[in-house]
Write an enzyme that holds these catalytic residues in place. Sequence first.
Site, PDB file in Angstrom:
ATOM      1  N   GLN A  41      86.965  28.687  11.839  1.00 57.15           N
ATOM      2  CA  GLN A  41      86.416  27.961  10.683  1.00 57.15           C
ATOM      3  C   GLN A  41      85.907  28.948   9.632  1.00 57.15           C
ATOM      4  O   GLN A  41      85.672  30.124   9.944  1.00 57.15           O
ATOM      5  CB  GLN A  41      85.242  27.073  11.148  1.00 57.15           C
ATOM      6  CG  GLN A  41      84.169  27.819  11.913  1.00 57.15           C
ATOM      7  CD  GLN A  41      83.490  26.946  12.970  1.00 57.15           C
ATOM      8  OE1 GLN A  41      83.460  25.708  12.890  1.00 57.15           O
ATOM      9  NE2 GLN A  41      82.945  27.586  13.993  1.00 57.15           N
ATOM     10  N   HIS A  72      68.603  17.488  15.495  1.00 59.77           N
ATOM     11  CA  HIS A  72      68.549  18.048  16.856  1.00 59.77           C
ATOM     12  C   HIS A  72      67.656  17.210  17.767  1.00 59.77           C
ATOM     13  O   HIS A  72      67.953  17.028  18.947  1.00 59.77           O
ATOM     14  CB  HIS A  72      68.070  19.503  16.794  1.00 59.77           C
ATOM     15  CG  HIS A  72      69.058  20.418  16.133  1.00 59.77           C
ATOM     16  ND1 HIS A  72      68.769  21.137  14.985  1.00 59.77           N
ATOM     17  CD2 HIS A  72      70.350  20.709  16.437  1.00 59.77           C
ATOM     18  CE1 HIS A  72      69.831  21.830  14.631  1.00 59.77           C
ATOM     19  NE2 HIS A  72      70.806  21.601  15.486  1.00 59.77           N
ATOM     20  N   ASP A  96      74.137  27.039  16.661  1.00 63.99           N
ATOM     21  CA  ASP A  96      72.932  27.468  15.941  1.00 63.99           C
ATOM     22  C   ASP A  96      71.713  27.504  16.866  1.00 63.99           C
ATOM     23  O   ASP A  96      70.716  28.137  16.557  1.00 63.99           O
ATOM     24  CB  ASP A  96      72.674  26.520  14.768  1.00 63.99           C
ATOM     25  CG  ASP A  96      72.686  25.065  15.222  1.00 63.99           C
ATOM     26  OD1 ASP A  96      73.763  24.437  15.149  1.00 63.99           O
ATOM     27  OD2 ASP A  96      71.643  24.574  15.685  1.00 63.99           O
ATOM     28  N   GLY A 148      84.991  23.895  24.510  1.00 60.33           N
ATOM     29  CA  GLY A 148      84.293  22.861  25.277  1.00 60.33           C
ATOM     30  C   GLY A 148      85.215  22.042  26.152  1.00 60.33           C
ATOM     31  O   GLY A 148      84.858  21.674  27.275  1.00 60.33           O
ATOM     32  N   ASP A 168      77.301  18.562  20.482  1.00 67.08           N
ATOM     33  CA  ASP A 168      76.790  18.968  19.161  1.00 67.08           C
ATOM     34  C   ASP A 168      77.902  19.731  18.445  1.00 67.08           C
ATOM     35  O   ASP A 168      77.783  20.930  18.138  1.00 67.08           O
ATOM     36  CB  ASP A 168      75.539  19.837  19.334  1.00 67.08           C
ATOM     37  CG  ASP A 168      74.944  20.258  18.008  1.00 67.08           C
ATOM     38  OD1 ASP A 168      74.058  21.151  18.010  1.00 67.08           O
ATOM     39  OD2 ASP A 168      75.362  19.722  16.964  1.00 67.08           O
ATOM     40  N   SER A 169      79.010  19.058  18.231  1.00 60.83           N
ATOM     41  CA  SER A 169      80.193  19.716  17.656  1.00 60.83           C
ATOM     42  C   SER A 169      80.283  19.430  16.161  1.00 60.83           C
ATOM     43  O   SER A 169      79.583  18.563  15.633  1.00 60.83           O
ATOM     44  CB  SER A 169      81.457  19.168  18.331  1.00 60.83           C
ATOM     45  OG  SER A 169      81.685  17.828  17.884  1.00 60.83           O
ATOM     46  N   THR A 170      81.162  20.155  15.512  1.00 58.33           N
ATOM     47  CA  THR A 170      81.539  19.794  14.158  1.00 58.33           C
ATOM     48  C   THR A 170      82.261  18.448  14.221  1.00 58.33           C
ATOM     49  O   THR A 170      82.527  17.931  15.303  1.00 58.33           O
ATOM     50  CB  THR A 170      82.467  20.882  13.583  1.00 58.33           C
ATOM     51  OG1 THR A 170      83.377  21.302  14.616  1.00 58.33           O
ATOM     52  CG2 THR A 170      81.672  22.078  13.097  1.00 58.33           C
ATOM     53  N   ASP A 171      82.591  17.903  13.055  1.00 56.48           N
ATOM     54  CA  ASP A 171      83.222  16.576  13.030  1.00 56.48           C
ATOM     55  C   ASP A 171      84.662  16.681  13.550  1.00 56.48           C
ATOM     56  O   ASP A 171      85.178  17.778  13.743  1.00 56.48           O
ATOM     57  CB  ASP A 171      83.179  16.027  11.595  1.00 56.48           C
ATOM     58  CG  ASP A 171      81.727  15.879  11.120  1.00 56.48           C
ATOM     59  OD1 ASP A 171      81.471  16.000   9.922  1.00 56.48           O
ATOM     60  OD2 ASP A 171      80.854  15.682  12.000  1.00 56.48           O
TER      61      ASP A 171
END
Length: 312
Positions: A41, A72, A96, A148, A168-171
Amino acid sequence: MPKESFVEINGKLRYLDPWTESTHLTFTVTKVYEIFETPFQTVDVFEAEDWGTVLALGGVTNVTDRDESGYHEMLSHPALLAHPNPKKVLIIGGGDGGTLREVLRHPEVEKCVMVDIDGEVIRVGREYFPQVASALDDPRAEVIVGDGLAYVEEHAAAGDQFDVILIDSTDPVDAAVELFTERFYRHCATLLGQNGILVPQSDSPTFYLDRVAGVYHTLSEIFANTRMYLGQVTAYPGGVWAYTAASQGIDVAAAQDPSSPRIQRLEPELRYGNGEFYRGVFALPTYVRRALDRQPAHPLTSLSEDPVLKGF
Ligand code: SAM
């Protein structure tokens, strides 16, 4: 992408985050820290008026100082509080460190494994978001750089067990696409057994209701209890975000108890959630309820053509 994201408007450097092709969140940039590409990315890190430090991945806001705690906390605490004794937790994504920080607020947690595909996000978290990444070196944390899907596939086959799994991933774009599939969720179900709880971040009900409904319907096919809830994340498309709590044996909504000693101990540490809020947050706006009540197995395209969804 990063170059087009930075533009000058009225003599000031701005960063345009495309909530949709037509609507953008515009940051006023006061300092650019890093702009680079990884194999997964584009990564942009900058300071912005009103927001503090901002991390954008693939040109999309992922973390800001201003509103990261709301995201979070909401991803983590309803499931952790609903589980009677969450000893072992898995986070997929979350580079993060913010979700890891929230998980480790629970003394019952003995181990939290965090698997993020991009080690550069973990580095950026440490360097620019110290208060978010504060738990990365906790002795209970195991931080792994990896995919993952491969992780859950391998550990489900090995008979491993987790009490809570947080996605908790990106879209659902680029490397994260596989993390929104039935195949991935079924491996998570194997890892969780009867009383484990899965919570994927489930996208924007305002602008991507088809994605939200798609997550809900897919999980509903696999888990006996699937409950959606919403929370405010100001910098995300529409300012409201969806989360889906799924479990074979636990109704996460019914399990919220504001009088429990665990939430009463936790509350003073939180900025956004509290016991009463967690009990109420599973009540959904009608437009979301209508989308979730549709028959499952509709391909996403038919959902996005649906008059109920098109209207929002
Ligand atoms: N709060 C953000 C959101 O809701 O979009 C997510 C933040 S977190 C930084 C997203 C993380 O997902 C990124 O660090 C990215 O590298 C990670 N990720 C994407 N695809 C992945 C995969 N297949 N396996 C593991 N991590 C992945």
